[in-house]
Design a protein around this motif. Structure first.
Motif, PDB file in Angstrom:
ATOM      1  N   MET A   1      10.791  -9.091 -12.480  1.00  0.00           N
ATOM      2  CA  MET A   1      10.147  -9.631 -13.667  1.00  0.00           C
ATOM      3  C   MET A   1      10.889 -10.867 -14.158  1.00  0.00           C
ATOM      4  O   MET A   1      10.277 -11.912 -14.388  1.00  0.00           O
ATOM      5  CB  MET A   1      10.138  -8.554 -14.757  1.00  0.00           C
ATOM      6  N   LYS A   4      10.549 -14.165 -11.930  1.00  0.00           N
ATOM      7  CA  LYS A   4       9.259 -14.816 -12.018  1.00  0.00           C
ATOM      8  C   LYS A   4       9.116 -15.575 -13.346  1.00  0.00           C
ATOM      9  O   LYS A   4       8.675 -16.722 -13.386  1.00  0.00           O
ATOM     10  CB  LYS A   4       8.162 -13.753 -11.909  1.00  0.00           C
ATOM     11  N   ARG A   5       9.537 -14.900 -14.398  1.00  0.00           N
ATOM     12  CA  ARG A   5       9.451 -15.515 -15.711  1.00  0.00           C
ATOM     13  C   ARG A   5      10.340 -16.767 -15.779  1.00  0.00           C
ATOM     14  O   ARG A   5       9.935 -17.811 -16.264  1.00  0.00           O
ATOM     15  CB  ARG A   5       9.866 -14.467 -16.754  1.00  0.00           C
ATOM     16  N   LYS A   8       8.874 -19.631 -13.974  1.00  0.00           N
ATOM     17  CA  LYS A   8       7.806 -20.264 -14.732  1.00  0.00           C
ATOM     18  C   LYS A   8       8.390 -21.122 -15.860  1.00  0.00           C
ATOM     19  O   LYS A   8       7.928 -22.240 -16.116  1.00  0.00           O
ATOM     20  CB  LYS A   8       6.877 -19.192 -15.306  1.00  0.00           C
ATOM     21  N   PRO A  66      12.998 -10.942 -20.047  1.00  0.00           N
ATOM     22  CA  PRO A  66      13.138 -11.344 -21.442  1.00  0.00           C
ATOM     23  C   PRO A  66      13.145 -10.186 -22.452  1.00  0.00           C
ATOM     24  O   PRO A  66      12.905 -10.410 -23.622  1.00  0.00           O
ATOM     25  CB  PRO A  66      11.895 -12.193 -21.642  1.00  0.00           C
ATOM     26  N   ILE A  67      13.385  -8.948 -21.971  1.00  0.00           N
ATOM     27  CA  ILE A  67      13.513  -7.842 -22.933  1.00  0.00           C
ATOM     28  C   ILE A  67      14.793  -8.043 -23.744  1.00  0.00           C
ATOM     29  O   ILE A  67      14.816  -7.894 -24.961  1.00  0.00           O
ATOM     30  CB  ILE A  67      13.528  -6.489 -22.190  1.00  0.00           C
ATOM     31  N   ASN A  97      19.542  -9.222 -32.893  1.00  0.00           N
ATOM     32  CA  ASN A  97      18.528  -8.190 -33.097  1.00  0.00           C
ATOM     33  C   ASN A  97      17.119  -8.723 -33.356  1.00  0.00           C
ATOM     34  O   ASN A  97      16.157  -7.990 -33.281  1.00  0.00           O
ATOM     35  CB  ASN A  97      18.954  -7.245 -34.217  1.00  0.00           C
ATOM     36  N   TRP A  99      15.634 -10.939 -31.563  1.00  0.00           N
ATOM     37  CA  TRP A  99      15.081 -11.443 -30.320  1.00  0.00           C
ATOM     38  C   TRP A  99      13.780 -10.718 -29.981  1.00  0.00           C
ATOM     39  O   TRP A  99      13.675  -9.517 -30.142  1.00  0.00           O
ATOM     40  CB  TRP A  99      16.084 -11.246 -29.187  1.00  0.00           C
ATOM     41  N   THR A 100      12.783 -11.469 -29.536  1.00  0.00           N
ATOM     42  CA  THR A 100      11.597 -10.844 -28.952  1.00  0.00           C
ATOM     43  C   THR A 100      11.294 -11.588 -27.661  1.00  0.00           C
ATOM     44  O   THR A 100      11.699 -12.748 -27.492  1.00  0.00           O
ATOM     45  CB  THR A 100      10.355 -10.912 -29.869  1.00  0.00           C
ATOM     46  N   PRO A 101      10.575 -10.952 -26.745  1.00  0.00           N
ATOM     47  CA  PRO A 101      10.307 -11.569 -25.445  1.00  0.00           C
ATOM     48  C   PRO A 101       9.475 -12.848 -25.552  1.00  0.00           C
ATOM     49  O   PRO A 101       9.313 -13.560 -24.557  1.00  0.00           O
ATOM     50  CB  PRO A 101       9.526 -10.489 -24.686  1.00  0.00           C
ATOM     51  N   ALA A 102       8.947 -13.126 -26.744  1.00  0.00           N
ATOM     52  CA  ALA A 102       8.119 -14.326 -26.878  1.00  0.00           C
ATOM     53  C   ALA A 102       8.956 -15.605 -26.958  1.00  0.00           C
ATOM     54  O   ALA A 102       8.439 -16.697 -26.785  1.00  0.00           O
ATOM     55  CB  ALA A 102       7.237 -14.200 -28.110  1.00  0.00           C
ATOM     56  N   THR A 104      11.605 -18.329 -25.547  1.00  0.00           N
ATOM     57  CA  THR A 104      11.985 -18.782 -24.212  1.00  0.00           C
ATOM     58  C   THR A 104      13.333 -19.470 -24.325  1.00  0.00           C
ATOM     59  O   THR A 104      13.863 -19.648 -25.428  1.00  0.00           O
ATOM     60  CB  THR A 104      10.975 -19.796 -23.656  1.00  0.00           C
TER      61      THR A 104
END
Lengths: 157, 501
Positions: A1, A4-5, A8, A66-67, A97, A99-102, A104
């Motif tokens: 995962m 690939k991310r 990109k 990105p978790i 804390n 952080w979110t996968p959105a 980059t």
């Protein structure tokens, strides 16, 4: 995962840096070696005491990105309330804390640039410069930052 | 708004003072205990039910769906009063702040939220993993991620016990969203974690410290606790599973030792017990001069370096007896052992000053430890006491109620032994003198009574047990009296100012 991310992200970063004005203060952001260690360079915003300085940021990407958030650290010395002067460690909620996968790598870098202009003196890593800011001595605050910028961040990269 | 709803709003200052719907609420478990501490007992499940009931009521008041209210209350850390206040002031502000409204998003309105499915030909490209997926989930903010990424995200966030927000913006996920995404009851896990946090964060609540017990105790006069502790009173509470513990220390009941004594004693045991363990397992004391001796090889004929006393390593008796009848000491000699024990104890009192403190500590620690181990044994015996009751019922043919004396005696024994155990901690911190003599006399009495009742529990023959019912009752009564005397004696000792911390 993660690979690939990151692949990109890598593709879109080069395009975003050259095309848009939004990231004008991000000089470069690219992997060093493999995709899990990156190096970024930022320029001090022109209307700030950090003007004319350039800083290198070392980025380590964890396997479960990105978790989990990437680890970011200043390489050359930066005098800022939320950055550890000795180690370059950055105190920013989205690197911990919030952080979110959105997020980059690129948006995180611009968040760091925003932090430069908009310090948070209530949770300081550099107590001396924070005290200057909290006491309202903007002249001394700007002066000290300019001094360190010229000492450590001119022609540093 | 109906009258009942008004009444609810008035009642809402305490989250659990709900008295309206007691038909499906186990009221007997939450009875208020009146002692020096006033408290209520809860279980996690009850807390969940009560919270859900609150949400239902509030959803009627606000005219909003249940899920929505759960998220609201969770963001407000279950402080419904503050929520209602804020909400009545400016509902839009509250909604925006908590991510329950999408007004901030330029008025954009997204249709077809929820679970989305795609085909192989036109798959969904997830921003997080950058892979092509067939299933995704869309919130009302329009942000859409694949189910796998959402699940990983939720698993991380559920632990934090906060309201979970969209990975890209501030829109909150409702329990319904969470359950659909996780495919299980993820929202109740979140709710449980939220309760845990609630209990830990509020000083009026405490988890029962007993292992595997998830009962909760709520103290109603929590402001008095500090004063109670200062005046050497112990805020003992009993959880709904019957475990007694000190609300201040969050530790098993340590009557009669006050909280500060307990704290010091536990720290001391933590620091010293390792050394003590080593000394007790690796060395023996010379029977004559009490020097600790470690035997690192050689035969059992020992000569103390300090006092030149010759003795046997095995029985600690003088070597003279061993000269002609070698190794007679493998036979256990009761009188001899008793005598040796006694003489060793007597000598301990005349110890030299430096070793005195350690030995004194050792003495009390050993006693404390012995009773701690015995408590465990008693506990396992008490766990099967219900079986014994049944056996007695069946074997002798008496009624259940008549056999209950066993259960009562068992809990009396457990409590008394705990009191006895902690009294040794108190004794350690007492100055020598008349007061301590008195204290130890009472203590000896208690120890006697404990062993007497404990001995009765050794009987396994059901008929004998039934016959000895009176003995059980008498022993329990005596034990209760002596336990009370012990607590009084401790109070007196403390009031006399003989306690040295």
């Amino acid at each position: 995962m993660a690979t690939k991310r990151l692949m990109k992200e890598y593709n879109s970063i080069q395009k975003a840096l050259s095309d848009t004005q939004e990231y004008e203060n991000i000089v470069s952001l690219e992997p060093t070696g493999d995709l899990f260690s990156w190096c970024g360079v930022i320029r001090g915003p022109s209307n700030s005491p950090f003007q004319a300085g350039t800083w290198k940021i070392k980025i380590e990407v964890p396997q479960n990105y990105p978790i989990a958030p990437p680890k970011m650290k200043f390489v050359n010395k930066l005098c800022h309330p939320n950055v550890n002067f000795q180690t370059g460690e950055i105190c920013l909620d989205i690197l911990q804390n919030q952080w979110t996968p959105a997020w980059t790598l690129l948006t995180t870098m611009s968040a760091i640039l925003l932090l430069l202009q908009d310090p948070e003196p209530t949770s300081p890593l550099n107590i001396d410069i924070s005290n200057l800011l909290k006491s309202g001595d903007i002249k001394a605050y700007n002066g000290l930052i300019r001094f360190y910028t010229h000492k450590y961040a001119i022609d540093s990269v | 708004m109906s009258d009942e709803e008004f009444e609810y709003t008035d009642d809402s200052d305490s989250l659990y003072s709900d008295s309206v719907d007691d038909d499906n609420f186990k009221i007997e478990d939450s009875l208020v205990k009146h002692d020096i501490v006033q408290y209520k007992q809860h279980t996690t499940r009850e807390m969940m039910e009560t919270l859900h009931k609150k949400c239902t009521k509030l959803s009627e008041v606000l005219g909003k769906p249940h899920d929505y209210v759960v998220t609201l209350l969770q963001s407000y850390k279950w402080n419904s009063e503050k929520l209602i206040e804020d909400y009545m002031d400016d509902p839009q502000d509250v909604e925006l702040r908590l991510g329950l409204s999408t007004v901030k998003l330029n008025g954009e309105h997204h249709e077809n939220t929820g679970l989305q499915t795609y085909t192989e030909e036109a798959p969904f490209s997830c921003f997080i993993c950058c892979e092509d997926k067939l299933e995704s989930y869309k919130l009302k903010c329009g942000h859409e991620f694949c189910l796998d990424c959402y699940r990983t995200y939720l698993n991380e966030k559920v632990k934090q016990a906060n309201v979970i927000k969209c990975p890209s913006c501030d829109v909150a996920l409702t329990p319904g969203d969470i359950d659909t995404i996780s495919g299980t009851n993820g929202s109740s896990v979140l709710l449980e974690n939220s309760i845990k946090e609630y209990v830990e964060r509020h000083k009026t609540y405490k988890w029962c410290p007993s292992p595997d017990c998830n009962a909760i105790v709520e103290v109603l006069n929590s402001s008095d606790i500090a004063h109670l502790v200062d005046t050497n009173q112990i805020p003992i509470v009993i959880c709904s599973n019957g475990h007694r513990f000190c609300f201040n220390c969050g530790f098993e009941s340590h009557v009669p030792a006050p909280c500060n004594v307990t704290k010091q004693w536990i720290n001391k045991c933590k620091d010293d017990s390792e050394t003590v363990k080593w000394i007790t397992t690796h060395t023996k004391t010379c029977p004559k001069c009490d020097t600790s001796i470690e035997k690192n090889g050689g035969c059992n004929h020992m000569t103390c370096r300090k006092c030149a006393y010759e003795f046997c390593w095995i029985c600690l008796g003088t070597w003279d007896n061993h000269n002609n009848q070698y190794y007679q000491c493998n036979r256990y000699q009761y009188e001899q052992a008793e005598k040796n024990n006694k003489s060793a104890k007597d000598k301990k009192l005349q110890d030299e000053a430096t070793k005195k403190s350690l030995q004194r500590y050792l003495h009390y620690y050993n006693l404390f430890n012995i009773h701690e181990i015995s408590t465990k044994q008693d506990k396992s015996r008490c766990d099967v006491v219900e079986n014994t009751v049944r056996e007695v019922q069946e074997g002798v043919g008496i009624s259940w109620i008549e056999a209950q004396f066993l259960v009562d005696s068992a809990s009396t024994l457990l409590n008394a032994r705990r009191v006895l155990k902690w009294s040794y901690a108190v004794a350690f911190y007492c100055d020598r003198g008349y007061s301590l003599d008195l204290f130890e006399t009472v203590q000896a009495g208690l120890a006697d009574a404990v062993e007497a009742l404990s001995l009765l529990f050794e009987i396994s023959d059901v008929e004998v047990i039934a016959k000895k019912k009176l003995n059980f009752l008498n022993a329990s009564k005596l034990l209760e009296d002596r336990q009370r005397a012990m607590v009084l004696a401790t109070e007196e000792t403390i009031n006399n100012g003989t306690l040295r911390l």
